[in-house]
Design a protein around this motif. Structure first.
Motif, PDB file in Angstrom:
ATOM      1  N   ALA A  88      62.766  72.557 -56.689  1.00 53.37           N
ATOM      2  CA  ALA A  88      62.543  73.500 -55.677  1.00 53.37           C
ATOM      3  C   ALA A  88      63.894  73.483 -54.507  1.00 53.37           C
ATOM      4  N   ASP A 109      65.204  75.401 -49.058  1.00 51.51           N
ATOM      5  CA  ASP A 109      64.619  76.300 -48.312  1.00 51.51           C
ATOM      6  C   ASP A 109      62.964  76.253 -48.521  1.00 51.51           C
ATOM      7  N   GLU A 110      62.592  76.157 -49.697  1.00 51.01           N
ATOM      8  CA  GLU A 110      61.094  75.882 -50.205  1.00 51.01           C
ATOM      9  C   GLU A 110      60.396  74.844 -49.708  1.00 51.01           C
ATOM     10  N   LEU A 167      59.110  73.179 -57.223  1.00 53.61           N
ATOM     11  CA  LEU A 167      58.568  74.427 -56.851  1.00 53.61           C
ATOM     12  C   LEU A 167      57.753  74.923 -58.289  1.00 53.61           C
ATOM     13  N   SER A 180      54.652  77.549 -59.712  1.00 49.64           N
ATOM     14  CA  SER A 180      53.655  78.794 -59.716  1.00 49.64           C
ATOM     15  C   SER A 180      52.905  79.089 -60.808  1.00 49.64           C
ATOM     16  N   TRP A 239      53.609  78.210 -52.963  1.00 49.15           N
ATOM     17  CA  TRP A 239      53.275  79.010 -51.937  1.00 49.15           C
ATOM     18  C   TRP A 239      52.244  80.043 -52.540  1.00 49.15           C
ATOM     19  N   ARG A 270      54.656  80.732 -44.028  1.00 49.70           N
ATOM     20  CA  ARG A 270      55.704  81.776 -44.087  1.00 49.70           C
ATOM     21  C   ARG A 270      55.159  83.035 -43.955  1.00 49.70           C
ATOM     22  N   ARG A 309      51.881  76.820 -47.906  1.00 50.62           N
ATOM     23  CA  ARG A 309      52.502  75.889 -48.809  1.00 50.62           C
ATOM     24  C   ARG A 309      51.284  74.892 -49.251  1.00 50.62           C
TER      25      ARG A 309
END
Length: 183
Positions: free
Chosen positions: A77, A80-81, A98, A100, A135, A159, A172
């Motif tokens: 990740a 900034d994540e 990170l 998905s 996210w 965010r 998140r």
């Protein structure tokens, strides 16, 4: 159910990954994202980014029989994540991944997402990761419930993205990588 599997994506999977990305977003996010944003998703434009992720070994694909039905992209990740709301980094920032997961809705509820996430978690653990973040649009209850079943939870960080002039709030989700496949 037909034979189900998860494997590392290969270069010849890129076009199908890009198509699944486009078609799934157009179906799953039609009430979340503006039509013009969804209509602008173009397989030819997104394929190079998917090709790069595939070349880095960060994409898994799920198949049922001969059909590719979903994919998971997972890797280290960016700072900034994983940053806290105040911008500071958590102690485990360097070992956070990170993640998905995307499964076409017509193939949903058949275990593909869980297989993708568990397989990705295993690969991430082997690479030294200790936890994952994902996210998810706050309005996407299906994805939030999916991660919650894997014992991931919203960590309070949000965010807001600009989606064609419409704000889309994301939360998140975070959790451990000790996920196991169960029959």
């Amino acid at each position: 159910m037909a034979d189900a599997s998860v494997r590392t994506a290969q270069p010849d999977d890129v076009a199908e990954i890009a198509r699944i990305h486009r078609d799934t977003w157009r179906t799953a996010y039609r009430d979340i994202l503006p039509a013009e944003v969804l209509d602008s998703l173009d397989v030819a434009e997104t394929a190079p980014a998917w090709a790069d992720a595939v070349a880095r070994g960060q994409v898994l694909v799920a198949a049922e029989g001969r059909w590719t039905v979903g994919f998971c992209v997972a890797g280290p990740a960016p700072e900034d994540e994983v940053a806290n709301a105040d911008g500071s980094l958590p102690a485990d920032a360097s070992t956070t991944a990170l993640v998905s997961v995307l499964v076409e809705p017509r193939w949903g509820r058949r275990g593909h997402g869980g297989r993708l996430l568990a397989t990705a978690a295993g690969h991430l653990r082997e690479a030294g990761a200790t936890r994952g973040v994902a996210w998810v649009p706050e309005a996407d209850r299906s994805s939030i419930d999916f991660y919650a079943k894997a014992e991931w939870e919203a960590d309070g960080t949000v965010r807001t993205l600009d989606a064609g002039g419409r704000p889309v709030r994301e939360i998140r989700m975070t959790g451990g990588l000790s996920l196991l496949l169960t029959p």
